[in-house]
Design a protein around this motif. Structure first.
Motif, PDB file in Angstrom:
ATOM      1  N   GLY A  21       0.821  -1.201   0.000  1.00 23.77           N
ATOM      2  CA  GLY A  21       0.000   0.000   0.000  1.00 23.77           C
ATOM      3  C   GLY A  21       0.853   1.248   0.000  1.00 23.77           C
ATOM      4  N   ASN A  22       0.200   2.395  -0.260  1.00 24.56           N
ATOM      5  CA  ASN A  22       0.942   3.649  -0.251  1.00 24.56           C
ATOM      6  C   ASN A  22       1.082   4.174   1.173  1.00 24.56           C
ATOM      7  N   ALA A  23       1.623   5.377   1.303  1.00 26.82           N
ATOM      8  CA  ALA A  23       1.939   5.913   2.624  1.00 26.82           C
ATOM      9  C   ALA A  23       0.716   6.087   3.512  1.00 26.82           C
ATOM     10  N   SER A  24      -0.475   6.257   2.934  1.00 28.31           N
ATOM     11  CA  SER A  24      -1.678   6.472   3.740  1.00 28.31           C
ATOM     12  C   SER A  24      -2.361   5.183   4.163  1.00 28.31           C
ATOM     13  N   ALA A  25      -1.892   4.049   3.666  1.00 32.97           N
ATOM     14  CA  ALA A  25      -2.575   2.776   3.917  1.00 32.97           C
ATOM     15  C   ALA A  25      -2.661   2.435   5.398  1.00 32.97           C
ATOM     16  N   ARG A  26      -1.603   2.709   6.132  1.00 32.67           N
ATOM     17  CA  ARG A  26      -1.599   2.346   7.556  1.00 32.67           C
ATOM     18  C   ARG A  26      -2.641   3.144   8.328  1.00 32.67           C
ATOM     19  N   ASP A  27      -2.686   4.457   8.117  1.00 35.37           N
ATOM     20  CA  ASP A  27      -3.644   5.291   8.853  1.00 35.37           C
ATOM     21  C   ASP A  27      -5.086   4.931   8.516  1.00 35.37           C
ATOM     22  N   LEU A  28      -5.311   4.453   7.300  1.00 35.96           N
ATOM     23  CA  LEU A  28      -6.669   4.093   6.866  1.00 35.96           C
ATOM     24  C   LEU A  28      -7.023   2.634   7.155  1.00 35.96           C
ATOM     25  N   ALA A  29      -6.069   1.894   7.756  1.00 37.29           N
ATOM     26  CA  ALA A  29      -6.257   0.454   7.990  1.00 37.29           C
ATOM     27  C   ALA A  29      -6.593  -0.262   6.679  1.00 37.29           C
TER      28      ALA A  29
END
Length: 359
Positions: free
Chosen positions: A256-264
């Motif tokens: 995933g891209n850099a925002s994947a973690r924050d968006l679960a």
């Protein structure tokens, strides 16, 4: 090299039931090979004949797919590929780029004939070692490596039953992704997948496979190779390439891209894959291989999966010890740190030339 002649010369004249001969897979034999693999309990997706084409087309390595035959029937198969690298050594493996391999088939004389043929081929090629990537131990007297585990679990037909089987904290992450309004889509190509995957492995300091490799996988395996992409407001967040085999689904490459973690997004992605697979009658979710002591290992355990040791076995020829080509090896730490600092475009350009020799 006339491999077919060499292989036949290595075989015993007969078994207690019928003579066993070993052959190399030739063009036109693929259907017969795969019919055996589909009904063989010991076989995996990585025993399919298509891997020969994938490895030869995508990486340029020579593949030797052997099968043992008795009374006109295939009794066992052994897919092998040869990698010769100045950086990472000279090996014959079953199977590079795959997590499982080794001999598939329960016919003892056929298994023994394939072992003998493989060792003979390894000597003829002058490799450092021969490697089998077994799900179950096969050779108690072969050196082995206990670095990897796999995570496989039965899933239910009912979504709520599968959701409740996920431990509470991980279930909360899945629900978080749902609340963010993430969407899942099946892709017809690998472009969005490659963008998400390459960005993810770059952050880990790992060389990326080529775009060509993923295109070849999709082409060779057709409907049994599927890309599921997760979006937020129409923008790609994460993506996973999965393989289907009998009643199993194997999410094999994902990122995933850099925002994947924050968006679960990755949590939501694997849940969506599980939900979609269950709906089409799949009953085994194979989360795949991880190294013990890594974040990937912990992530899969958090889903309620129990680690199962993998049994990688070796015949050492020129090598003095079992190979240790993996990112946990301290000698690769400087390379990993340097790779993380490299621009993504450069990593995507250089990476495929390195990773094709890792196997």
């Amino acid at each position: 090299m006339n491999a077919t002649i060499q292989l036949h010369e290595l075989q015993p004249a007969a078994t207690q039931d019928a003579p066993v001969t070993v052959h190399l897979l030739q063009a036109g034999d693929e259907r017969r090979w795969d019919e055996f693999v589909m009904q063989c309990p010991q076989a995996t997706f990585f025993h399919r004949a298509g891997w020969k084409e994938v490895i030869e087309r995508a990486f340029g390595h020579r593949a030797y797919f052997m099968y043992a035959e008795a009374a006109g029937r295939i009794c066992a198969v052994l897919p092998l590929a040869h990698i010769r690298s100045r950086l990472f050594g000279n090996s014959l493996s079953s199977l590079p780029f795959c997590v499982y391999g080794g001999v598939a088939g329960d016919h003892a004389p056929a298994r023994a004939a394939l072992d003998q043929a493989a060792i003979g081929l390894a000597r003829e090629l002058g490799v450092d070692h021969l490697e089998y990537r077994n799900l179950e131990p096969q050779h108690a007297d072969w050196p082995s490596k206990a670095l990897y585990v796999t995570f496989r679990k039965e899933i239910e037909a009912d979504d709520e039953a599968n959701m409740q089987a996920i431990p509470r904290k991980q279930r909360a992450m899945v629900r978080k992704g749902i609340k963010f309004g993430l969407q899942s889509e099946i892709d017809n190509d690998t472009e969005r997948f490659f963008a998400a995957y390459s960005a993810s492995v770059h952050r880990l300091g790992t060389p990326v496979f080529s775009r060509k490799y993923f295109r070849v996988l999709a082409e060779v395996f057709g409907q049994d190779c599927e890309v599921l992409t997760i979006t937020k407001d129409g923008q790609t967040v994460s993506s996973v390439m999965s393989f289907y085999f009998r009643d199993e689904v194997l999410p094999y490459y994902g990122g995933g891209n850099a925002s994947a973690r924050d968006l679960a997004a990755n949590d939501f992605m694997y849940w969506e894959l599980m939900r979609r697979a269950a709906a089409r009658g799949i009953r085994i979710f194979d989360f795949g291989r991880s190294k013990q002591g890594t974040g990937s290992f912990d992530f899969k355990k958090n889903w309620g999966f129990t680690p199962q040791p993998l049994h990688y076995e070796y015949q050492l020829l020129r090598a003095q010890s079992v190979p240790d080509t993996n990112p946990l090896n301290p000698k690769y730490q400087l390379m990993i740190k340097t790779w993380k600092r490299m621009p993504l475009w450069a990593a995507n350009l250089i990476g495929p030339h390195i990773v094709k020799n890792l196997g």
